[in-house]
Design a protein around this motif. Sequence first.
Motif, PDB file in Angstrom:
ATOM      1  N   LYS A   1       0.869  -1.246  -0.254  1.00  0.00           N
ATOM      2  CA  LYS A   1       0.111   0.052  -0.002  1.00  0.00           C
ATOM      3  C   LYS A   1       0.907   1.128  -0.003  1.00  0.00           C
ATOM      4  N   ARG A   2       1.911   1.086   0.615  1.00  0.00           N
ATOM      5  CA  ARG A   2       2.881   2.458   0.865  1.00  0.00           C
ATOM      6  C   ARG A   2       3.531   2.455  -0.479  1.00  0.00           C
TER       7      ARG A   2
ATOM      8  N   ARG B   1       1.462   4.310  -2.968  1.00  0.00           N
ATOM      9  CA  ARG B   1       1.080   5.415  -2.807  1.00  0.00           C
ATOM     10  C   ARG B   1       2.266   6.324  -3.055  1.00  0.00           C
ATOM     11  N   GLU B   2       3.611   5.720  -3.004  1.00  0.00           N
ATOM     12  CA  GLU B   2       4.800   6.702  -3.017  1.00  0.00           C
ATOM     13  C   GLU B   2       5.293   6.579  -4.403  1.00  0.00           C
TER      14      GLU B   2
END
Length: 236
Positions: free
Chosen positions: A90-91, A94-95
């Motif tokens: 998920k990170r 997003r990044e």
Amino acid sequence: MTQPTHHEPHDDTLGTRLNWLRAAVLGANDGIVSTAGLVVGVAGATSERSDLLTAGLAGLLAGSMSMAAGEYVSVSTQRDSEKAALALEKRELREQPEAELEELTELLEQRGLTREVAHEAAVQLTRRDALRAHARVELGINPDELANPWHAAGASFLAFTVGALLPLLAIVLPPASARLWVTVLSVLTALTFTGWWSARLGTAPVGQAMARNVVGGALAMGVTYAAGSLLGAAGV
């Protein structure tokens, strides 16, 4: 005339259910073998029904609790790992969404799609639910069906208990003159069945699986009975 199209139903949880069923069969098998070995060993030293019942119940409870605790710890670790992997994914989405899109495209290519089709599929999957797409394709995880340690512990406890009840009842219910042979025959019959079932679930050769199961159970009972007989003869 156009023939009606019949669609075969597909269930994404089929593999999970088969794994659970296989684990249940193996848990029951463990309950049969371990409890049979215990009560037959005690039977080699004494013919007292109360002693056999006490030993069998102790083995049943100890084994089922041990199985449940072990399964709880194992599945809890698996669940923690799955949650950590999903959080990391998920990170990353997003990044660095572009890099993740390219990664998903490459993974789909590795499954046999052309570059163009894989890229289009990756784009559509990302638009629909990027995390779910990466979880399934990259991690092999269904976010909606993370392993439940309580379910696993309960299933292991129940499977072991059901298996252990067979040798326990077989050793305490018949008269003293027949209980040993009733137990041995009951256990070997049950092991034949669980060997057959586990082989069918794993699509393995049935004859070999049944033979291994029966020989292993017979060896366990033979060794423990011999040990119990020696200890009983020595007055230990």
